[in-house]
Motif scaffolding. Structure first.
Motif, PDB file in Angstrom:
ATOM      1  N   ARG A  43       0.842  -1.212   0.000  1.00  0.00           N
ATOM      2  CA  ARG A  43       0.000   0.000   0.000  1.00  0.00           C
ATOM      3  C   ARG A  43       0.868   1.251   0.000  1.00  0.00           C
ATOM      4  N   ARG A  44       1.995   1.200   0.691  1.00  0.00           N
ATOM      5  CA  ARG A  44       2.898   2.350   0.777  1.00  0.00           C
ATOM      6  C   ARG A  44       3.909   2.376  -0.370  1.00  0.00           C
ATOM      7  N   GLY A  45       3.766   1.446  -1.323  1.00  0.00           N
ATOM      8  CA  GLY A  45       4.668   1.417  -2.464  1.00  0.00           C
ATOM      9  C   GLY A  45       6.040   0.850  -2.156  1.00  0.00           C
ATOM     10  N   MET A  46       6.154   0.081  -1.074  1.00  0.00           N
ATOM     11  CA  MET A  46       7.446  -0.502  -0.696  1.00  0.00           C
ATOM     12  C   MET A  46       7.694  -1.775  -1.516  1.00  0.00           C
TER      13      MET A  46
ATOM     14  N   ALA B  98      11.923   3.508   5.349  1.00  0.00           N
ATOM     15  CA  ALA B  98      12.080   4.319   4.140  1.00  0.00           C
ATOM     16  C   ALA B  98      13.085   5.447   4.339  1.00  0.00           C
ATOM     17  N   GLU B  99      13.320   5.813   5.578  1.00  0.00           N
ATOM     18  CA  GLU B  99      14.277   6.883   5.881  1.00  0.00           C
ATOM     19  C   GLU B  99      15.721   6.387   5.958  1.00  0.00           C
TER      20      GLU B  99
ATOM     21  N   ALA C 299      -6.309  -2.460   5.508  1.00  0.00           N
ATOM     22  CA  ALA C 299      -4.982  -2.980   5.164  1.00  0.00           C
ATOM     23  C   ALA C 299      -4.441  -2.394   3.862  1.00  0.00           C
ATOM     24  N   PHE C 300      -5.294  -2.317   2.830  1.00  0.00           N
ATOM     25  CA  PHE C 300      -4.819  -1.931   1.496  1.00  0.00           C
ATOM     26  C   PHE C 300      -5.138  -0.479   1.115  1.00  0.00           C
TER      27      PHE C 300
END
Length: 311
Positions: free
Chosen positions: A76-79, A140-141, A212-213
């Protein structure tokens, strides 16, 4: 007259000491058993299995549901899948993929995050979706995390006192990530006990999907489609498979298998009895089988994941 010799007096407390030693032995055995159960996540109740060419991994329905949530939040976060692998390995080490309300000092939840260290409130951390999101936010950081050794990437987020412990979970986490992100089709099977699962509720399934999504998982202003998907208590629900940038597997969108595996992992918690996608059907207690009619119409069968709920 012969002198009577008295027996030596019995030492006071000897019987008590023996009882204490025996009790300590029993406690040690119980503690050892509980430790094994904690580390393994209660492997005696395994009912879910991930199988692929790369290996086999068994876990409980609770662990499967939490793993599927972690994976869903990541995509969902594009990871990328590597991020999901790092997150799953971390949760395996920190909590054995169980959402526990205790830990070292004020550590809580799947990732043993601490309210006192700015991870959120205790209530937030005990929400698997929130906890996974915070983990990915920090990951991500980390510059170049996807190219770092898993232990290094995880440690940059967790600041654990035992950073090397994450390494042993990498093979299992990679196996789980490949299935839960949809890269390995029809890889997850669960056998939830239907005597305790209760009936399914389409409204709850839709809410869990969105949680979730994200809202984009279902049509705008709707909650899925299907013959009886309009309200709570419906016994069928379909979820559209939207196009994404990830590769297809044998002509079938990877996103569809991600949704299908999520539904299998959540089958006990949400009362899902059947999942159909990509010419395959999963049924509780039966596993995956080929749906011949769907296989014949394969092109039209990849546009949605069909769910049947327990009645």
């Amino acid at each position: 007259m012969p002198r009577t010799v008295s027996a030596a007096p019995r030492r006071p407390g000897r019987g008590r000491r023996l009882r204490i030693v025996a009790a300590l032995g029993v406690l040690a055995a119980v503690a050892g058993y509980l430790t094994v159960q904690y580390v393994s996540g209660g492997r005696g109740s395994d009912q879910c299995t991930v199988r692929s060419a790369d290996g086999t991994y068994r876990l409980t329905p609770e662990q499967a549901a939490n793993a599927a949530t972690i994976s869903a939040v990541g995509t969902r976060r594009g990871m990328p899948e590597r991020a999901v692998t790092i997150a799953l390995a971390t949760a395996l080490q920190e909590s054995a993929l169980r959402n526990i309300g205790h830990g070292d000092r004020d550590s809580l939840g799947l990732f043993q995050q601490r309210p006192s260290q700015g991870w959120g409130t205790a209530e937030q951390i005990m929400d698997p979706v929130y906890a996974a999101g915070k983990f990915y936010q920090h990951l991500a950081e980390v510059p170049g995390y996807s190219r770092l050794p898993l232990t290094v990437a995880a440690q940059r987020v967790q600041r654990s006192g035992f950073p090397q412990a994450y390494a042993k979970h990498e093979p299992d986490a990679a196996l789980l990530a490949a299935a839960l992100t949809g890269r390995t089709p029809a890889a997850l099977d669960c056998e939830p006990p239907r005597t305790t699962g209760g009936t399914g509720d389409a409204a709850k399934v839709r809410a869990a999907l969105v949680d979730a999504f994200g809202k984009g998982v279902l049509p705008s202003g709707a909650a899925g489609k299907g013959p009886s998907a309009g309200g709570a208590g419906a016994d069928a629900l379909t979820v559209p498979v939207r196009a994404d940038r990830r590769a297809e597997r044998d002509g079938v969108p990877q996103r569809g298998w991600e949704l299908a595996h999520w539904a299998v992992a959540q089958s006990e918690a949400l009362g899902i009895d059947e999942v159909a996608y990509g010419g395959r059907v999963w049924a509780a207690g039966e596993g995956w089988r080929t749906d011949r009619e769907a296989a014949r119409l394969r092109a039209s069968d990849t546009g949605e994941v069909r769910l049947r709920l327990v009645r």
